[in-house]
Design an enzyme around this catalytic site. Structure first.
Site: not given
Lengths: 341, 341, 341, 341, 341, 341
Positions: C69, C148, C182
């Site tokens: 990430e 995200k 994540c």
């Protein structure tokens, strides 16, 4: 604005001159609407007559001359063509090809007298006739044509239907000019197409001499914020061939030669709805007026039908102005037709 | 950021030079808002005046120059146009076609002085007028225009209504530039359309000189995270034609020639809401400031109205930005209009 | 299956070759998860480092390389950005536009080394940043991106929220590849969207180095019947700029330069829940394994989360995967944005 | 939080008391997961055994007791039922009607020991069996049931499929309690339905004793922000009838009577992923822990799967939780069934 | 309009009476904006304080009382909650369920004092907190709530995101009332949703005490043609718990107990942009004014943002005001939740 | 057809009875156009006056009664509203909500006298006024409304713009009835929308008393093949409030109380262009005629503007008749508006 007197056409007489005055501002156009009859079944003579009238109007200082519907070729008033097959052939023969020699001659006349010319004709394409208006500029050039979209009643038997590709408005040195023919002028969408193209001098060659026609002409001037020039023939029975060569349907045919079969009513109206010249129901005449183009802006200040007064997001007109042909060929970049080896 | 001093325009005087300083970082744009009056009914003289002001601002190092609403053509302050028909024609005559010769001249001026130019004009299309802003780049090219979407009060009598096709934001070498005019700036959806296009330098040509206007300018800078440049005219009674040629409605017309009829208030505000220059209510002036474009990112870190702070799944704006016309033609790739033979 | 030994990255050292063995069946993909740190605030140097790592992994025979990430742009570990305004701008500057030159360079690198590349980046759109993963194929083409959906805790201050339009799974010559970032991997509905798209190689770039992260990775492999490749950075304090340029909030900032601020834990897990490589908590490393895609069918024989084991008539997930934008334009086929004259 | 020691169950032994401590705050719930085997084909004896285990757990202060999947009725481990028709009948006979006398007895036991009880049973409805979990409160009331939605592998031959009407979460004085059975816990949408109902004490009766099961239990605790209580049987070969009455398919049936055929692995995990008790792979046992419900809020502060961390406008789950029956009658307000005159 | 003097709140003192005058016309509403601090972590005491302030405002003749953002529950000024886990629980505990006992008590207070009440609270739903405004009528009824759509910066860590189903405007006997919270007031689409619902009394509970906030309040009054009532807390350091129980991040915590940590700036503005009362930056206070609702029509005559001044065919806002939930149940007519046996 | 004599309205006098004759064929509708003045700023008294006029027309046997534009609410002749703010409020107050009590009263009146009623009103929606026509049937039901699409000149300051959703034509027992207001009747596309809906009785409430208005009315009757009923007010200066309460802009206000400020000209025209009654420029009057609906077919035989005389493949009008609102709500089945608790 100096109004031009409407002048009755004496037999072969000369038109009286009009005083152009000193106050004629630059953007003023002198225009003449011709109220006269076709010489039926005699196209060359009709064109000769047209030239004489153009010469007269030009002598009056006219820059734009508008003839009635079907002036060349003739309006088949009262005819059914149903009885005498021969009549049909004669009518077909009196029509003209566009382009063609008559078009060339009309262009030359316009150039000779240095006038813009709007001429109602019967157009012949193959075996179909169209009620058409031709446009010429003062340099003697043919500009284009408008074919009547929708003939009325018995006209539908004689004339074909134009398509969206021939509803032009021409930008010229004397303003934006176009024409709808006779009851096309009652078609609100057809008029709106004209307005959408910015028409300023709206020509309405017609064959309708009823007095309610005047209401429509006034309305159009107001609606479109444009000058309206309506030209109609003034015809007596004798302007048509005598019976039995030509008969008037629906009558007992007791019409005297002097009977009026089309009473004219040609008129010129300003964008504010003021009648500038005409209507004349007396005889053949040149109806003339000076068009102060500045009036258009004043009229549209409060009502601009395709500008600030439109609601295009609610009401919108689509004009399909491409040519429509019954047969088209993928290989052809132009109109369908036989190959010319 | 080196603030550029606001300079009152003396009669015909030269502007004082400003110290550009050594710390002007690369992404800083020097911008000038022009607070000056139209020379009413005299468009060539107004463009001459515009050129002088542009030359002066350019000498100050300005890269972007924003003029007030209707600088060319004039803001019809106090006029009803209802009494004097002549006035309407004069106002119509003072407007400009877009494109047209005045647009060409403005483009040339922008290129000559190598400035981006945002100019309020009265645009004439056919017989409808629009309150329009024109954009030019520093290479002397006309970029496009914004037409006011919704005129206010009496303006609705004089000006038409723009549509969604002319609310551009231009990506230029000095940032993304667009404009809304006067009370359009109070329309939250119109502003959001600007934000959606990524505006960085938000121009607000106006005719509103009230002090609450400042609150809106500050709010917009904060809301949009953009620089706001509001340009208003500073006009005295004598900048308009004397009565009776031009009368101020709602007054007893006891205005002295020096009476202030529009007090300016032009201003430049940063994305953080800081007033960089102005507001000036004193007289004609060039209001200048250096815009540090890096401030935009800092402002949007916490509030990005069309980015991380939006809730598009709850609130979404649809902008119908296609042109709307009352009449359209299938064959035409451009606007409807007459044929040019 | 021949396991590829995980290799600690010595400073600038070459990776040891691995024995591919003779039993590598056709449908086996050699994949490498990169555990390495961003060079903070230096995007060109970070991409240089990425290229070196890719070259090394490619030399190991790796066909697919997954980065952590925010590898490009940097994970703002410990930062509030609230104190130092400058830091915000630096962070914004280190982000990349998509598409843009850095994307082009990454595509070229993927093509040069003939690898599929999954790269965590900080994407900049206007003034909003997104935590994004980019996908490239081995022909050097940029395939698309995942933004995200929901940042965690302080991330919400720095990054915007993706929408349903960027949760792709790409069908490639080495299998169906996608990624969640994540803690998105803790969102059961987001994972189910991936499963619904048939994901086979599930990439999980992360910033979570706690050991309970391993439980989630194993669970996902079992739940989804897919390979899970989790890549995390391994960072020491010295990989970030020194204070006061960059401070770690919530610490007494007595971190030595060698203090570990992110301990890695990158791992590769098979569809049956077997750990194929990693987790590594030691240092920067390339974690590699051969993925026998035939295992997927074996795993799904008993549990196919979107197949025979689903109960769609009871439980159904709706994924709204159209773009949501606060402003949209009817005329635009693409995203809103300024005109480029 | 005072951890309760997990206690191996000696044959008939008494459980060691646990020190509740003085710091057990009010919102703490002592819970016990039972790891024990069904007495196969003997439902009354199995319920007797259940009562003994409940009495023991109650003596430990437990307020909530969770039994494994199919504790009553038995998990048909290793059986195909394909060979011996008789076996099917016995299995059918060992199942219980809900409601019915066994349910009444279980309710009475819960009331007697003042415990909440979660009990895995084989439910018989007509000629179909379901793998079901029953819920009872500490006042001795039957609360309702959950039927397994999707049996795994060979289970599908023996058990029917539950529908959406039996996936309850009960709000009780000790928290919100529900259950999914065995591999249902691998169904992300089924779990999300639980989360959507606000589950706090998530029961996972199972038959899976592999160690990767632990990863899923930990993941669920993290994903759902809830306590996870997984109960599995610990069975040796001798807990099932001897061959040929009961054979273990796929084995050479050389299993000794003490061979472990199900190794347990029961466990209690906190919302932060911490293992509070278990996993136990040693033998029959009561696995107990004190659940500090305050941990839930702390866990959900950063990740609330159906709260601030959801993206419902992108991803939304529809749970069809009405009963589905193959035949329904418009006249019936209740379930289909024969008329009772 | 009789302006009501703004009165500083002495410790426990009685408010001075105001002269209602004889000219208070019927459609005038006396409104009070409360500028006061939460009693942090003590919700019962905070509601007691609210009741005292409501009693005082009611004694002034106030019909509508607006409290600041998060008055009940507290605005987590300066807190990261990252260090002290305990603080999170306390903050969670200080929040209130809606509906719930605190809502009942507030409704009773509104009824007792016969006032409309707009109260900023921290709402707790499950384990997610929302920044919410509650509305009560003078009959003691709870009307509904608005949940903040988009928290700002660090708020995003603590509070969830409202959806489109809670952006109400209530038609009441004293006008149409609604609220947006803090920087939601900078969201042009959210404001336009309010305008679309006809808001007349626009409440803006806030935590922003910067002076540029005033520009936004004035702008909104002009943009929306509505009264704007902005309520902010006035807090000193001592209104928060002392360190280390509560620390102010980003400070050296050398704040004296009397340090002002939120300076207020509460204000009431008329639809014409006139400041009627406030802004007050001096201390806790009741800011009161008489709202002459007739002013709205006068303001909207020239600018009605959702009426004659809108261009809906160009710019239209879609508000998706249905609830969005990550999980929904076909059988449930209300929110998902556990069964209550 | 028996023409009904136009009757001058004496002060409060009774209308003379008319001889309906014996030859009134079934499909003939007796219609009355009301030429009378609003009682300015007194809506109840205006409705009282309307009822008296309706009673009188009903006594004449009238089945359909058409009132002028803005009869209720008043036409703001000569007013700028710019000077006296008070006047705006009075004008706003005199307008009516639709639906609302005045609409209910008008419906009751229509029902009481068993007449179809077409009534020009000023409609108030929120803070925007619309120039609207309401339709009622003879059973006392409100049928719907038409909102003026485009106000003229100064009207644009006072009234909003209708959209395509309120251009109804109602099919009733006495024919298909619709209305356009004042200069909307000059909009060819708006009229064509009426024709497209099959209008038979075309109502044209107006404020235009110039004689060129008559040309448009005649033209519309011919163009649309419908009956045209144009109703205008006849007002003297004294029908408006005296100065300074109400001043006539652009005049020296030397108007005597008896000065005619609107001269009427109400008229009824048949589809063949025949004037059936009126125009009356003398005073307040009921203008009545019997409409022989059979004339419509006779007129359309030769010219059916939306039938055989249309050329839809060339010219087609799109009417966007969905409501356009600046803000819409997904959950709302009706217009946006506040909640009513």
């Amino acid at each position: 604005m100096a109004l031009v007197p409407t002048t009755t056409i004496p037999d072969g007489a000369v038109f009286t001159e009009v005083d152009m005055g000193a106050d004629s501002a630059a953007p003023t156009v002198r225009a003449t609407v011709v109220q006269a009859s076709t010489i039926f079944y005699d196209t060359p003579a009709t064109i000769d007559k047209a030239e004489r009238l153009i010469a007269d109007a030009s002598a009056l200082g006219s820059q734009l001359i508008v003839f009635p519907e079907a002036f060349i070729g003739g309006y088949p008033r009262g005819s059914t063509f149903g009885v005498t097959i021969g009549a049909r052939s004669q009518y077909h023969a009196a029509a003209i090809d566009v382009p063609g020699p008559e078009v060339d001659r009309l262009a030359a006349i316009a150039g000779k007298y240095k006038v813009y010319l709007v001429m109602g004709v019967i157009e012949r394409e193959g075996y179909t006739l169209y009620c058409t208006v031709l446009f010429f500029n003062s340099q003697g050039q043919y500009l284009g044509k408008h074919r009547k979209l929708m003939p009325t009643a018995l006209e539908r038997i004689i004339w074909g239907f134009g398509d969206g590709s021939t509803i032009p408005v021409f930008e010229t040195s004397i303003g934006k000019i176009g024409a709808l023919i006779c009851w096309e002028n009652r078609m609100p969408l057809a008029r709106t197409a004209m307005y959408g193209k910015g028409i300023e001098i709206y020509c309405a060659p017609t064959a309708d001499s009823r007095d309610i026609w005047q209401a429509s002409m006034t309305h159009i001037a107001l609606e479109g914020g444009c000058f309206v020039l309506s030209a109609n023939q003034f015809c007596r029975r004798k302007d048509y061939p005598p019976p039995p060569e030509y008969t008037f349907a629906g009558t007992n045919e007791e019409l005297s030669p002097d009977s009026i079969v089309c009473a004219g009513g040609s008129v010129i109206i300003s964008p504010s709805g003021q009648v500038l010249a005409g209507p004349n129901y007396e005889g053949e005449a040149l109806i003339s007026a000076d068009l102060d183009l500045g009036e258009i802006a004043r009229a549209k200040f409060d009502f601009d039908v395709v500008g600030h007064y439109a609601r295009p997001e609610v009401l919108s007109l689509m004009v399909r102005d491409h040519p429509t042909t019954p047969v088209s060929f993928t290989s052809a970049s132009k109109e369908a037709g036989p190959q010319k080896p």
